[in-house]
Design an enzyme around this catalytic site. Structure first.
Site, PDB file in Angstrom:
ATOM      1  N   ASP A 153      66.054  63.511  68.060  1.00 63.15           N
ATOM      2  CA  ASP A 153      66.074  62.276  68.194  1.00 63.15           C
ATOM      3  C   ASP A 153      65.966  61.686  67.133  1.00 63.15           C
ATOM      4  O   ASP A 153      66.993  60.293  66.834  1.00 63.15           O
ATOM      5  CB  ASP A 153      65.503  61.026  69.490  1.00 63.15           C
ATOM      6  CG  ASP A 153      65.145  62.679  70.501  1.00 63.15           C
ATOM      7  OD1 ASP A 153      66.426  62.667  70.914  1.00 63.15           O
ATOM      8  OD2 ASP A 153      64.554  62.976  70.984  1.00 63.15           O
ATOM      9  N   HIS A 208      61.092  61.906  75.374  1.00 64.85           N
ATOM     10  CA  HIS A 208      61.997  63.048  74.918  1.00 64.85           C
ATOM     11  C   HIS A 208      63.150  62.217  75.599  1.00 64.85           C
ATOM     12  O   HIS A 208      62.909  63.469  76.623  1.00 64.85           O
ATOM     13  CB  HIS A 208      62.317  64.023  74.779  1.00 64.85           C
ATOM     14  CG  HIS A 208      63.273  65.129  74.170  1.00 64.85           C
ATOM     15  ND1 HIS A 208      64.742  64.231  73.549  1.00 64.85           N
ATOM     16  CD2 HIS A 208      63.936  65.698  74.588  1.00 64.85           C
ATOM     17  CE1 HIS A 208      65.695  65.074  73.146  1.00 64.85           C
ATOM     18  NE2 HIS A 208      65.584  65.709  74.657  1.00 64.85           N
TER      19      HIS A 208
HETATM   20  P1  NAX Z   1      69.899  78.153  77.118  1.00 64.12           P
HETATM   21  O1  NAX Z   1      69.712  78.188  79.464  1.00 64.12           O
HETATM   22  O2  NAX Z   1      70.946  78.035  77.074  1.00 64.12           O
HETATM   23  O3  NAX Z   1      68.544  79.379  77.340  1.00 64.12           O
HETATM   24  C1  NAX Z   1      66.866  78.872  77.982  1.00 64.12           C
HETATM   25  C2  NAX Z   1      67.066  80.196  77.955  1.00 64.12           C
HETATM   26  O4  NAX Z   1      65.351  79.826  78.565  1.00 64.12           O
HETATM   27  C3  NAX Z   1      67.367  81.426  78.961  1.00 64.12           C
HETATM   28  O5  NAX Z   1      67.624  82.433  78.425  1.00 64.12           O
HETATM   29  C4  NAX Z   1      66.233  81.934  80.314  1.00 64.12           C
HETATM   30  O6  NAX Z   1      66.505  83.142  80.192  1.00 64.12           O
HETATM   31  C5  NAX Z   1      65.012  81.663  79.199  1.00 64.12           C
HETATM   32  N1  NAX Z   1      63.859  81.009  80.063  1.00 64.12           N
HETATM   33  C6  NAX Z   1      63.902  80.994  81.257  1.00 64.12           C
HETATM   34  N2  NAX Z   1      62.463  80.831  81.675  1.00 64.12           N
HETATM   35  C7  NAX Z   1      61.872  81.439  81.276  1.00 64.12           C
HETATM   36  C8  NAX Z   1      60.282  81.816  80.704  1.00 64.12           C
HETATM   37  N3  NAX Z   1      60.292  80.967  81.724  1.00 64.12           N
HETATM   38  N4  NAX Z   1      59.798  82.423  79.451  1.00 64.12           N
HETATM   39  C9  NAX Z   1      61.289  82.529  78.631  1.00 64.12           C
HETATM   40  N5  NAX Z   1      62.254  82.868  79.051  1.00 64.12           N
HETATM   41  C10 NAX Z   1      62.556  81.706  79.751  1.00 64.12           C
HETATM   42  O7  NAX Z   1      68.889  76.821  77.343  1.00 64.12           O
HETATM   43  P2  NAX Z   1      68.743  76.297  75.276  1.00 64.12           P
HETATM   44  O8  NAX Z   1      69.556  75.430  75.579  1.00 64.12           O
HETATM   45  O9  NAX Z   1      69.009  76.488  74.695  1.00 64.12           O
HETATM   46  O10 NAX Z   1      67.488  74.908  75.814  1.00 64.12           O
HETATM   47  C11 NAX Z   1      66.838  75.254  75.984  1.00 64.12           C
HETATM   48  C12 NAX Z   1      65.720  73.756  76.655  1.00 64.12           C
HETATM   49  O11 NAX Z   1      65.749  73.289  75.339  1.00 64.12           O
HETATM   50  C13 NAX Z   1      66.278  73.100  77.994  1.00 64.12           C
HETATM   51  O12 NAX Z   1      65.338  72.895  78.210  1.00 64.12           O
HETATM   52  C14 NAX Z   1      66.548  72.144  77.108  1.00 64.12           C
HETATM   53  O13 NAX Z   1      66.454  70.714  78.055  1.00 64.12           O
HETATM   54  C15 NAX Z   1      65.958  71.966  75.810  1.00 64.12           C
HETATM   55  N6  NAX Z   1      66.114  70.462  74.748  1.00 64.12           N
HETATM   56  C16 NAX Z   1      65.347  70.306  74.141  1.00 64.12           C
HETATM   57  C17 NAX Z   1      65.781  69.363  73.555  1.00 64.12           C
HETATM   58  C18 NAX Z   1      65.061  68.367  72.461  1.00 64.12           C
HETATM   59  O14 NAX Z   1      65.037  67.717  71.945  1.00 64.12           O
HETATM   60  N7  NAX Z   1      63.390  68.725  73.255  1.00 64.12           N
HETATM   61  C19 NAX Z   1      67.074  69.665  72.627  1.00 64.12           C
HETATM   62  C20 NAX Z   1      68.100  69.702  73.169  1.00 64.12           C
HETATM   63  C21 NAX Z   1      67.483  70.707  74.591  1.00 64.12           C
HETATM   64  O15 NAX Z   1      68.743  69.892  76.462  1.00 64.12           O
END
Ligand code: NAX
Length: 327
Positions: free
Chosen positions: A161, A189
């Site tokens: 952000d 966020h």
């Molecule tokens: P993806 O769905 O591509 O990847 C997430 C991965 O986490 C998957 O491979 C899944 O198998 C794995 N996973 C789920 N539960 C798990 C657990 N208990 N232990 C280990 N692995 C686990 O998501 P992605 O685009 O990489 O985003 C990840 C997270 O970042 C999401 O929650 C998203 O909302 C968040 N974000 C946060 C941002 C921020 O600025 N704070 C910005 C970007 C993003 O939106």
């Protein structure tokens, strides 16, 4: 040669993970003379673990001199063992029709488990950065489980952000990006966050003097930064990944760089009117590698105060949704 840092990454096979791991291994996060061991944690799902194997093969194929080992696991006890940094990216995404309260609770369970395990097995100097959404509250939940590690080791990412806000100000003022300084993100966020433009400077001038359009600063600027994630999904058909990974590199690198001034979400001590015990974006100054102090004393006008109150209210509501989980 320095001893390798152990860097645990959850959600390592996800889209942010794919954009992040190569930058950690290349030295962008911890510097060009700091070897790393990547401890990659995925959900216990065959498809995710298989994808992780592919990512590890590609890491091998980069022949990064700083990469001294790769652990792949679906067991958090193994993944967080002796970790110096725990980058918590994996989270349950919001499904169609899912209520926000259910999302908070489902993720709450994940972050309670991870907080407990990190506290039990990570290194004594472990530091935790949370990206998985809802990032501030997930961070608060993980920290609530820690007895050994102090709560100031747990930070959540608002750097994406901040970076977004910096670029928007530079574009509006028609200046180079590097002319914009001291733009900080307060609060959650989420679209309620507040990019405090009044304290930013552009070529050394207060931003509201350089950009005299206060209606733009209070309206479209705040809205563009707050809703940028949704705009990217609408355009790309997928959420921000490379820019999120880049922001995490910035978050950790600046936390390891004494003197750096940047925004991170930290446990509130009441500064800027945030409730104690919510994790809120704030300006900080890194003191020693991995440690920081909150920069207090920025004056907030009536507009800023109303924005701070709104984002604080959302954080307090999120905490209330998960109160029974954290006890
Ligand atoms: P993806 O769905 O591509 O990847 C997430 C991965 O986490 C998957 O491979 C899944 O198998 C794995 N996973 C789920 N539960 C798990 C657990 N208990 N232990 C280990 N692995 C686990 O998501 P992605 O685009 O990489 O985003 C990840 C997270 O970042 C999401 O929650 C998203 O909302 C968040 N974000 C946060 C941002 C921020 O600025 N704070 C910005 C970007 C993003 O939106």
């Amino acid at each position: 040669m320095k001893a390798p840092l152990r860097v645990a990454v959850t959600g390592a096979a996800g889209q942010i993970g794919y954009a992040l791991l190569f930058r950690i291994a290349s030295g962008a996060m911890f510097g060009p003379d700091q070897p790393v061991i990547l401890q990659l944690i995925e959900a216990p799902i065959e498809k995710a673990m298989k994808a992780l194997e592919g990512v590890a093969m590609e890491l091998d194929d980069c022949a990064f001199p700083l990469l001294k080992g790769i652990v792949m696991t679906d067991d958090a006890h193994v993944g967080f063992k002796d970790a110096n940094w725990c980058l918590l990216i994996g989270a349950k995404p919001r499904g169609p029709g899912m209520e926000r309260a259910d999302l908070l609770k489902d993720n709450g369970r994940i972050f309670i488990g991870q907080g407990k395990i990190i506290d039990a097995v990570a290194a004594d100097d472990a530091r935790i950065a949370v990206v998985g959404n809802p990032a501030n509250t997930n961070c608060m939940i993980a920290a609530s489980q820690a007895k050994r590690l102090p709560s100031d080791r747990f930070t959540a990412m608002v750097r994406l952000d901040q970076n977004r806000a910096q670029t928007q100000l530079a574009k509006k003022a028609g200046v180079d990006l590097t002319a914009v300084k001291d733009i900080f993100i307060y609060g959650n966020h989420s679209p309620s966050m507040f990019p405090a433009f009044a304290h930013a400077t552009i070529d050394g001038k207060a931003a509201p003097d350089a950009i005299t359009d206060s209606a733009w600063l209070q309206g479209p600027f705040c809205e563009t930064v707050g809703k940028r994630g949704a705009a990217i999904i609408a355009a790309r058909g997928a959420s921000s990944a490379a820019s999120a990974a880049n922001a995490l590199v910035d978050h950790v690198r600046d936390l390891m760089t004494p003197g750096a001034i940047h925004s991170i979400a930290v446990k509130s001590n009441g500064a800027y009117g945030f409730d104690a015990n919510v994790w809120a974006g704030m300006p900080v100054r890194t003191t020693t590698p991995g440690a920081y102090e909150v920069i207090t004393g920025y004056a907030m006008d009536a507009f800023a105060q109303s924005k701070l109150a709104a984002t604080n209210k959302e954080l307090v509501e999120e905490r209330a949704f998960v109160a029974e989980l954290i006890g």
